[in-house]
Design a protein around this motif. Structure first.
Motif, PDB file in Angstrom:
ATOM      1  N   ILE A  10     -32.291  16.523  -3.359  1.00  0.00           N
ATOM      2  CA  ILE A  10     -33.513  16.293  -2.585  1.00  0.00           C
ATOM      3  C   ILE A  10     -34.687  16.104  -3.548  1.00  0.00           C
ATOM      4  O   ILE A  10     -34.915  16.929  -4.423  1.00  0.00           O
ATOM      5  CB  ILE A  10     -33.789  17.507  -1.667  1.00  0.00           C
ATOM      6  N   LYS A  11     -35.419  15.013  -3.365  1.00  0.00           N
ATOM      7  CA  LYS A  11     -36.567  14.740  -4.239  1.00  0.00           C
ATOM      8  C   LYS A  11     -37.884  14.940  -3.515  1.00  0.00           C
ATOM      9  O   LYS A  11     -38.898  15.275  -4.127  1.00  0.00           O
ATOM     10  CB  LYS A  11     -36.513  13.282  -4.720  1.00  0.00           C
ATOM     11  N   ASP A  12     -37.895  14.689  -2.207  1.00  0.00           N
ATOM     12  CA  ASP A  12     -39.130  14.719  -1.441  1.00  0.00           C
ATOM     13  C   ASP A  12     -39.374  16.154  -0.946  1.00  0.00           C
ATOM     14  O   ASP A  12     -38.567  16.695  -0.195  1.00  0.00           O
ATOM     15  CB  ASP A  12     -38.948  13.743  -0.258  1.00  0.00           C
ATOM     16  N   PRO A  13     -40.487  16.766  -1.368  1.00  0.00           N
ATOM     17  CA  PRO A  13     -40.729  18.161  -0.989  1.00  0.00           C
ATOM     18  C   PRO A  13     -40.729  18.385   0.525  1.00  0.00           C
ATOM     19  O   PRO A  13     -40.383  19.477   0.978  1.00  0.00           O
ATOM     20  CB  PRO A  13     -42.122  18.455  -1.556  1.00  0.00           C
ATOM     21  N   SER A  14     -41.077  17.359   1.305  1.00  0.00           N
ATOM     22  CA  SER A  14     -41.116  17.576   2.753  1.00  0.00           C
ATOM     23  C   SER A  14     -39.697  17.685   3.322  1.00  0.00           C
ATOM     24  O   SER A  14     -39.507  18.118   4.452  1.00  0.00           O
ATOM     25  CB  SER A  14     -41.885  16.448   3.452  1.00  0.00           C
ATOM     26  N   ARG A  15     -38.705  17.305   2.539  1.00  0.00           N
ATOM     27  CA  ARG A  15     -37.324  17.397   3.009  1.00  0.00           C
ATOM     28  C   ARG A  15     -36.592  18.598   2.424  1.00  0.00           C
ATOM     29  O   ARG A  15     -35.424  18.833   2.709  1.00  0.00           O
ATOM     30  CB  ARG A  15     -36.572  16.103   2.678  1.00  0.00           C
ATOM     31  N   PHE A  16     -37.283  19.352   1.602  1.00  0.00           N
ATOM     32  CA  PHE A  16     -36.673  20.515   0.956  1.00  0.00           C
ATOM     33  C   PHE A  16     -36.906  21.747   1.824  1.00  0.00           C
ATOM     34  O   PHE A  16     -38.018  22.000   2.262  1.00  0.00           O
ATOM     35  CB  PHE A  16     -37.324  20.702  -0.423  1.00  0.00           C
ATOM     36  N   VAL A 203     -29.418  33.857  -8.426  1.00  0.00           N
ATOM     37  CA  VAL A 203     -28.194  33.240  -7.930  1.00  0.00           C
ATOM     38  C   VAL A 203     -28.493  32.529  -6.606  1.00  0.00           C
ATOM     39  O   VAL A 203     -29.007  33.141  -5.672  1.00  0.00           O
ATOM     40  CB  VAL A 203     -27.088  34.298  -7.726  1.00  0.00           C
ATOM     41  N   LEU A 204     -28.198  31.243  -6.560  1.00  0.00           N
ATOM     42  CA  LEU A 204     -28.374  30.500  -5.307  1.00  0.00           C
ATOM     43  C   LEU A 204     -27.133  30.707  -4.448  1.00  0.00           C
ATOM     44  O   LEU A 204     -26.027  30.416  -4.872  1.00  0.00           O
ATOM     45  CB  LEU A 204     -28.571  29.006  -5.583  1.00  0.00           C
ATOM     46  N   ARG A 205     -27.380  31.237  -3.254  1.00  0.00           N
ATOM     47  CA  ARG A 205     -26.276  31.501  -2.328  1.00  0.00           C
ATOM     48  C   ARG A 205     -26.419  30.593  -1.123  1.00  0.00           C
ATOM     49  O   ARG A 205     -27.432  29.920  -0.972  1.00  0.00           O
ATOM     50  CB  ARG A 205     -26.331  32.966  -1.890  1.00  0.00           C
ATOM     51  N   PRO A 206     -25.412  30.590  -0.253  1.00  0.00           N
ATOM     52  CA  PRO A 206     -25.564  29.838   0.988  1.00  0.00           C
ATOM     53  C   PRO A 206     -26.823  30.285   1.733  1.00  0.00           C
ATOM     54  O   PRO A 206     -27.241  31.434   1.608  1.00  0.00           O
ATOM     55  CB  PRO A 206     -24.301  30.198   1.767  1.00  0.00           C
ATOM     56  N   PHE A 207     -27.416  29.377   2.479  1.00  0.00           N
ATOM     57  CA  PHE A 207     -28.634  29.697   3.220  1.00  0.00           C
ATOM     58  C   PHE A 207     -28.372  30.785   4.264  1.00  0.00           C
ATOM     59  O   PHE A 207     -27.363  30.736   4.967  1.00  0.00           O
ATOM     60  CB  PHE A 207     -29.109  28.471   4.010  1.00  0.00           C
ATOM     61  N   PRO A 208     -29.302  31.756   4.369  1.00  0.00           N
ATOM     62  CA  PRO A 208     -29.232  32.626   5.543  1.00  0.00           C
ATOM     63  C   PRO A 208     -29.559  31.802   6.793  1.00  0.00           C
ATOM     64  O   PRO A 208     -30.125  30.699   6.696  1.00  0.00           O
ATOM     65  CB  PRO A 208     -30.303  33.677   5.279  1.00  0.00           C
ATOM     66  N   SER A 214     -34.214  26.371   9.797  1.00  0.00           N
ATOM     67  CA  SER A 214     -35.452  25.653   9.464  1.00  0.00           C
ATOM     68  C   SER A 214     -35.142  24.237   8.974  1.00  0.00           C
ATOM     69  O   SER A 214     -35.835  23.281   9.289  1.00  0.00           O
ATOM     70  CB  SER A 214     -36.287  26.458   8.460  1.00  0.00           C
ATOM     71  N   LEU A 215     -34.054  24.105   8.232  1.00  0.00           N
ATOM     72  CA  LEU A 215     -33.653  22.760   7.784  1.00  0.00           C
ATOM     73  C   LEU A 215     -33.312  21.875   8.988  1.00  0.00           C
ATOM     74  O   LEU A 215     -33.836  20.771   9.134  1.00  0.00           O
ATOM     75  CB  LEU A 215     -32.459  22.869   6.832  1.00  0.00           C
ATOM     76  N   VAL A 216     -32.454  22.401   9.859  1.00  0.00           N
ATOM     77  CA  VAL A 216     -31.995  21.601  11.006  1.00  0.00           C
ATOM     78  C   VAL A 216     -33.168  21.273  11.939  1.00  0.00           C
ATOM     79  O   VAL A 216     -33.363  20.119  12.333  1.00  0.00           O
ATOM     80  CB  VAL A 216     -30.867  22.345  11.758  1.00  0.00           C
ATOM     81  N   ASP A 217     -33.990  22.286  12.260  1.00  0.00           N
ATOM     82  CA  ASP A 217     -35.146  22.041  13.138  1.00  0.00           C
ATOM     83  C   ASP A 217     -36.107  21.039  12.513  1.00  0.00           C
ATOM     84  O   ASP A 217     -36.599  20.130  13.176  1.00  0.00           O
ATOM     85  CB  ASP A 217     -35.925  23.349  13.391  1.00  0.00           C
TER      86      ASP A 217
END
Ligand SMILES: Nc1ncnc2c1ncn2[C@@H]1O[C@H](COP(=O)(O)OP(=O)(O)OP(=O)(O)O)[C@@H](O)[C@H]1O
Ligand SMILES: [Mg+2]
Length: 276
Positions: A10-16, A203-208, A214-217
């Motif tokens: 992901i490069k665009d901050p609005s999509r992160f 450590v990056l883990r799966p998203f809570p 928040s990503l899906v919405d």
């Protein structure tokens, strides 16, 4: 246009989305008086590159307090560089650094050093002393750093030098790797060196659930069509906490819906595409 994408970072901050706690930890350490280093660890596709891109985006870094007058953020990717040498490492870093440094007056000395055929620690110390004198912390974001730690061309003196730049010369390191750094050394000598004790691990883990939602919405709300709670739940369930899989699940659901499918046939199609 399908807002869900997968494959490229992901490069665009609005999509992160998500990663607030990890960003806070990394940023707090950079902003501390010693400008401390952090090692970013995470399995394949968990979002390491996306996170580094995000942090180095000028709007994002400024918002986080990493303003360009104080922090020079340098992203360098080592993926696939199986036979890289310390010289090529520094040439690569200095090339990126001359592009991202905001103080024009530093460019000539960065470029001059970057053109050298070999580097000793004194040259590098001189350069980073001059950036430090300007009040700059140089943050080296080193993606896929295992290509360096696992490579026998990089010996104890290289890691000792990097450590000394970090401790004494205003350099902060943000390496990203799939496993812990000490587990990725090509020799016991390096494994036992004090290089690794300058880092805290993030450590990056799966998203809570909240971050996944928040990503899906966020993505679905960019579309004109309305999505039902079942459809959102479907993406969350199929994707789980892995941002990569959430993107794939979302992509195929949006795709199937745009073809006019509804209810069960819609979910069946999305699952079939997802499983492919
Ligand atoms: N914070 C995020 N927000 C939205 N999507 C994300 C985020 N992080 C990762 N993704 C999704 O996951 C995919 C993989 O992310 P990325 O390439 O950053 O992972 P990586 O850990 O660098 O993977 P690799 O180990 O293969 O280099 C991206 O293409 C993107 O679709
Ligand atoms: Mg990556």
């Amino acid at each position: 246009m399908n807002p869900f994408t997968f494959g490229n970072p992901i490069k665009d901050p609005s999509r992160f989305h998500g990663r607030e706690a990890e960003i806070r930890q990394i940023t707090n350490r950079l902003l501390s008086s010693a400008h401390e280093s952090t090692s970013i660890i995470g399995e394949r596709r968990i979002g390491k590159t996306s996170l580094l891109y995000h942090l180095s985006h000028p709007e994002v870094s400024t918002r986080l307090g990493l303003t360009p007058d104080k922090f020079c953020l340098v992203y360098a990717d080592f993926q696939g560089l199986t036979d890289i040498t310390p010289t090529r490492f520094w040439q690569r870093i200095l090339k990126k650094m001359s592009r991202s440094v905001c103080d024009e007056s530093l460019k000539p000395s960065i470029e001059k050093l970057g053109g050298q055929e070999s580097f000793d620690l004194f040259d590098l110390e001189d350069l980073f002393e001059s950036t430090q004198d300007k009040g700059l912390t140089v943050v080296l974001m080193m993606d896929e750093f295992e290509y360096v730690t696992q490579n026998p061309n990089f010996k104890g003196d290289f890691f000792g030098g990097l450590r000394s730049l970090a401790i004494h010369h205003g350099v902060a390191l943000l390496p990203s790797t799939r496993r812990e750094l000490v587990d990725l050394c090509h020799s016991d000598e390096i494994k036992g060196s004090p290089f690794f004790n300058i880092f805290a691990n993030v450590v990056l883990r799966p998203f809570p659930r909240t971050e996944a939602a928040s990503l899906v919405d966020g993505y679905l709300s960019s579309l004109e069509e309305a999505f039902s709670p079942e459809e959102k739940e479907f993406i969350l369930r199929l994707g789980g906490g892995q941002p990569f899989f959430l993107q794939i699940a979302g992509h195929y659901l949006v795709d199937a819906k745009s073809q006019g499918l509804k209810a069960r046939p819609l979910f069946e199609r999305a699952v079939a595409d997802f499983d492919q």
